[in-house]
Design a protein around this motif. Structure first.
Motif, PDB file in Angstrom:
ATOM      1  N   ILE A 173       0.874  -1.167   0.000  1.00  0.00           N
ATOM      2  CA  ILE A 173       0.000   0.000   0.000  1.00  0.00           C
ATOM      3  C   ILE A 173       0.918   1.226   0.000  1.00  0.00           C
ATOM      4  O   ILE A 173       1.955   1.232   0.665  1.00  0.00           O
TER       5      ILE A 173
ATOM      6  N   LEU B 193      -4.420   6.600   1.475  1.00  0.00           N
ATOM      7  CA  LEU B 193      -3.803   5.310   1.212  1.00  0.00           C
ATOM      8  C   LEU B 193      -4.296   4.745  -0.119  1.00  0.00           C
ATOM      9  O   LEU B 193      -5.450   4.919  -0.491  1.00  0.00           O
TER      10      LEU B 193
ATOM     11  N   TRP C  47      -4.033   1.044  -2.286  1.00  0.00           N
ATOM     12  CA  TRP C  47      -3.597  -0.343  -2.377  1.00  0.00           C
ATOM     13  C   TRP C  47      -2.956  -0.609  -3.742  1.00  0.00           C
ATOM     14  O   TRP C  47      -3.461  -0.162  -4.772  1.00  0.00           O
TER      15      TRP C  47
ATOM     16  N   TYR D 187       4.237   1.005   2.028  1.00  0.00           N
ATOM     17  CA  TYR D 187       4.084   0.069   3.143  1.00  0.00           C
ATOM     18  C   TYR D 187       3.861  -1.356   2.629  1.00  0.00           C
ATOM     19  O   TYR D 187       3.122  -1.555   1.660  1.00  0.00           O
TER      20      TYR D 187
ATOM     21  N   TYR E 120      -9.235   5.998   8.346  1.00  0.00           N
ATOM     22  CA  TYR E 120      -9.536   5.546   6.989  1.00  0.00           C
ATOM     23  C   TYR E 120     -10.414   4.302   7.040  1.00  0.00           C
ATOM     24  O   TYR E 120     -10.197   3.412   7.867  1.00  0.00           O
TER      25      TYR E 120
ATOM     26  N   TYR F  21      -8.737  -3.569  -3.752  1.00  0.00           N
ATOM     27  CA  TYR F  21      -9.061  -2.999  -2.455  1.00  0.00           C
ATOM     28  C   TYR F  21      -9.012  -1.472  -2.577  1.00  0.00           C
ATOM     29  O   TYR F  21      -8.139  -0.923  -3.251  1.00  0.00           O
TER      30      TYR F  21
ATOM     31  N   PHE G 235      -9.555   2.414  -0.383  1.00  0.00           N
ATOM     32  CA  PHE G 235      -9.646   3.144   0.879  1.00  0.00           C
ATOM     33  C   PHE G 235     -10.473   4.411   0.683  1.00  0.00           C
ATOM     34  O   PHE G 235     -10.538   4.970  -0.418  1.00  0.00           O
ATOM     35  N   GLY G 236     -11.045   4.877   1.775  1.00  0.00           N
ATOM     36  CA  GLY G 236     -11.651   6.193   1.759  1.00  0.00           C
ATOM     37  C   GLY G 236     -10.571   7.264   1.756  1.00  0.00           C
ATOM     38  O   GLY G 236      -9.379   6.969   1.915  1.00  0.00           O
TER      39      GLY G 236
END
Lengths: 120, 107
Positions: free
Chosen positions: A39, A47, A49, A96, B87, B96, B98-99
């Protein structure tokens, strides 16, 4: 105790290839259900992914970056490697690696994340 | 891709307050929703998984609810160490996502 640590260059030039290594302990990537993901987070942003590799070597990628990413594993060394080609200043971010929980698919352990800067 | 939209983007609150953050998915994700807390210069920390399950070691003042497309994270009584960015993340399907994050600041 599960730990992960990323290693690699902190500065890369535009068009170069970035190679990051995630070295982990406390679990085995040969155990059924286990996965490790990458990520990233640009400075001050959210963030994102990037990729995931399963114990059985199944790989998943972000569609927007799929052509530039490769994720591999070395089970004997407890390492996962991410390569990203054709780096651009927009790829400047903290990268990360993280352990994905086997049962619920969320990232429950994270590395500290090095900031990778793309600049000439 | 499933889009995750958090609201508010930022919120100011005082120690002891009750705070609720919402996360909306662009399509149904059942209970495949997690919440993370991130402090400056640190990696994210998983707080809630499967929409409402508390990760081991996380204080019980944190709770999550929801299913389908609408989810909430509630902090029942804010502590000084809770001021951070939060998040949400969906794990229903790849990729996937994320907000955009909710920054919780001290009033």
């Amino acid at each position: 105790q599960i730990t992960l640590k990323e290693s690699g260059p902190t500065l890369v030039k535009p068009t170069q290839t970035l190679t990051l290594t995630c070295t982990f302990s406390g679990f085995s990537l040969s155990t059924s259900g286990v996965a490790v993901g990458w990520i990233r987070q640009p400075p001050g942003k959210a963030l994102e992914w990037l990729a995931l590799i399963y114990w059985d070597d199944d790989q998943r990628y972000s569609p927007s970056l799929k052509t530039r990413l490769t994720i591999t594993k070395d089970t004997s060394k407890n390492q996962v490697v991410l390569t990203m080609t054709n780096m651009d200043p927009m790829d400047t971010a903290t990268y990360y690696c993280a352990h994905r929980n086997s049962s619920w698919a969320f990232f429950d352990y994270w590395g500290q994340g090095p900031l990778v800067t793309v600049s000439s | 891709d499933i889009q995750m939209t958090q609201s508010p983007s930022s919120v100011s609150a005082s120690v002891g307050d009750r705070v609720t953050i919402t996360c909306r998915a662009s399509q149904g994700i059942s209970s495949w929703l997690g919440w993370y807390q991130q402090k400056p210069g640190k990696a994210p920390k998983l707080l809630i998984y499967a929409a409402s399950s508390l990760q081991s070691g996380v204080p019980s003042r944190f709770s999550g609810s929801g299913s389908g497309t609408d989810f909430t994270l509630t902090i029942s009584s804010l502590q000084p160490e809770d001021f951070a960015t939060y998040y949400c993340q969906q794990a229903n399907s790849f990729p996937y996502t994320f907000g955009q994050g909710t920054k919780l600041e001290i009033k």
